[in-house]
Design an enzyme around this catalytic site. Structure first.
Site, mmCIF file in Angstrom:
data_model
loop_
_atom_site.group_PDB
_atom_site.id
_atom_site.type_symbol
_atom_site.label_atom_id
_atom_site.label_comp_id
_atom_site.label_asym_id
_atom_site.label_seq_id
_atom_site.Cartn_x
_atom_site.Cartn_y
_atom_site.Cartn_z
ATOM 1 N N CYS A 1 0.828 -1.211 0.000
ATOM 2 C CA CYS A 1 0.000 0.000 0.000
ATOM 3 C C CYS A 1 0.863 1.262 0.000
ATOM 4 O O CYS A 1 1.377 1.676 1.050
ATOM 5 C CB CYS A 1 -0.928 -0.029 1.218
ATOM 6 N N CYS B 1 -0.483 4.123 2.105
ATOM 7 C CA CYS B 1 -0.304 3.933 3.555
ATOM 8 C C CYS B 1 1.161 4.148 3.976
ATOM 9 O O CYS B 1 1.422 4.732 5.019
ATOM 10 C CB CYS B 1 -0.703 2.515 3.966
ATOM 11 N N ASP B 2 2.107 3.648 3.194
ATOM 12 C CA ASP B 2 3.488 3.562 3.669
ATOM 13 C C ASP B 2 4.483 4.443 2.919
ATOM 14 O O ASP B 2 5.654 4.522 3.319
ATOM 15 C CB ASP B 2 3.964 2.101 3.593
#
Ligand code: FAD
Length: 311
Positions: free
Chosen positions: A137, A140-141
């Site tokens: 992701c 997300c990261d």
């Protein structure tokens, strides 16, 4: 199916942010509510240690902790949360009939929130470094790789979008694709080529993710010549697609060609009284807060459906 034993106004299938939010809104709306959570309730966020983008948490929250809070909140408000999977769904007539843990349940409205699974390459070294540099992701990261070099594996629209997104943080982004052409749309390919931070590496596949405690490099292989190439990167994003969990409703609800449940903007599926929320119907965002928002919408629509006598 055998005779009915348990009736609820709203049945929620799935225990990620979409399912729990739907259950919370359903009980708060006054409906008797059951949530089937599967054997290990919590969904995809159980796989992640640090969530930094879910509103309300000043410090990073561990995925399992966030999901356990949602479960407790839904239960405290009065939803019946069962740690069982729905094995059969008869959506052809109302009340709808569900089978779970050897028992039959009926419901006036059903919310399908069974989620999706990110596809992985499936190699042991990828597994070893998941959450330690290997991620599924970018949204997300990506933030964790400010100023670093990273690679994205894949060649479709999601891989192209991830690569472009990561250039906001990373010093350089390698896009590794196993073929000599990308599948991404022409518009995205033009953007990739115009971005000086992106290098596209065609005809290569990751052979091994390496490092000590965390990822430090990815060893690639040229699929045409067999020649090795090493990328010294602390971050590798696998962007080879998602598989929606729609086996249960295949042939019962309209699905798109990739298997996602088709809904209108109010989460209604092709069957009146059945709503869908979260990654199982979201072909684009795949974020916890978006799933939770869709769960809220689905519950509000299910409540309206019941109040209007199923019209
Ligand atoms: C490693 C990783 C890190 C991530 N990090 C972030 C992040 O930092 N921030 C963010 O916003 N998003 C993040 N995401 C994305 C986020 O997890 C998803 O967008 C979100 O979980 C989708 O929620 P959902 O409710 O739709 O489904 P899911 O979370 O997929 O949950 C669905 C649940 O339903 C269950 N289920 C399926 N079929 C049945 C059945 N027949 N009966 C009963 N239960 C069933 C499944 O077992 C699963 O537990 C991450 C995802 C991954 C994989």
């Amino acid at each position: 199916m055998t005779e009915q034993t348990n009736h609820y106004e709203i049945a929620v299938i799935g225990s990620g942010p979409a399912g729990f939010t739907a259950a919370i809104y359903a009980v708060r709306g006054g409906a008797s509510t059951v949530l089937f959570g599967g054997v290990a309730p919590g969904g995809q966020l159980l796989q992640t240690m640090e969530i930094e983008n879910y509103p309300g948490f000043v410090d990073p929250v561990v995925g399992a902790d966030l999901m356990s809070r949602m479960l407790k909140q839904a239960s405290r408000l009065g939803a019946r949360v069962l740690q069982e999977s729905v094995s059969e769904a008869d959506l052809s007539a109302r009340p709808f009939r569900l089978k779970s843990g050897g028992k039959d349940y009926t419901a006036d409205a059903v919310i399908v929130a069974t989620g999706a699974q990110a596809r992985w390459l499936g190699t042991p070294s990828e597994e070893k470094f998941k959450g330690k540099g290997v991620s599924g992701c970018a949204t997300c990261d990506g933030f964790f790789f400010r100023g670093k070099e990273v690679c994205v594996v894949g060649g479709g629209d999601s891989a192209a979008e991830d690569a472009l997104f990561l250039t906001k943080f990373a010093a350089k982004v390698y896009l590794v694709h196993r073929r000599d052409k990308l599948r991404a749309s022409f518009r995205l390919q033009e953007k990739l080529k115009a971005n000086p931070k992106i290098e596209i590496i065609y005809d290569h596949v990751p052979e091994e993710f390496t490092g000590d405690a965390k990822l430090t490099a990815v060893n690639l292989k040229n699929v045409k010549t067999g020649a090795p190439r090493r990328l010294e990167v602390p971050g590798a994003f696998i962007a080879i697609g998602h598989t929606p969990a729609t086996e249960l409703v295949k042939g019962k609800l309209a699905l798109d060609e990739a298997g996602y449940i088709v809904t209108d903007e109010r989460t209604a599926t092709s069957v009146p009284g059945v709503f869908a929320a979260g990654d199982v119907m979201d072909t684009h965002y795949k974020q916890a807060v978006v799933a939770a928002g869709a769960g809220c919408k689905a519950a509000m629509e299910a409540l309206l459906f019941i109040e209007s006598g199923g019209k």
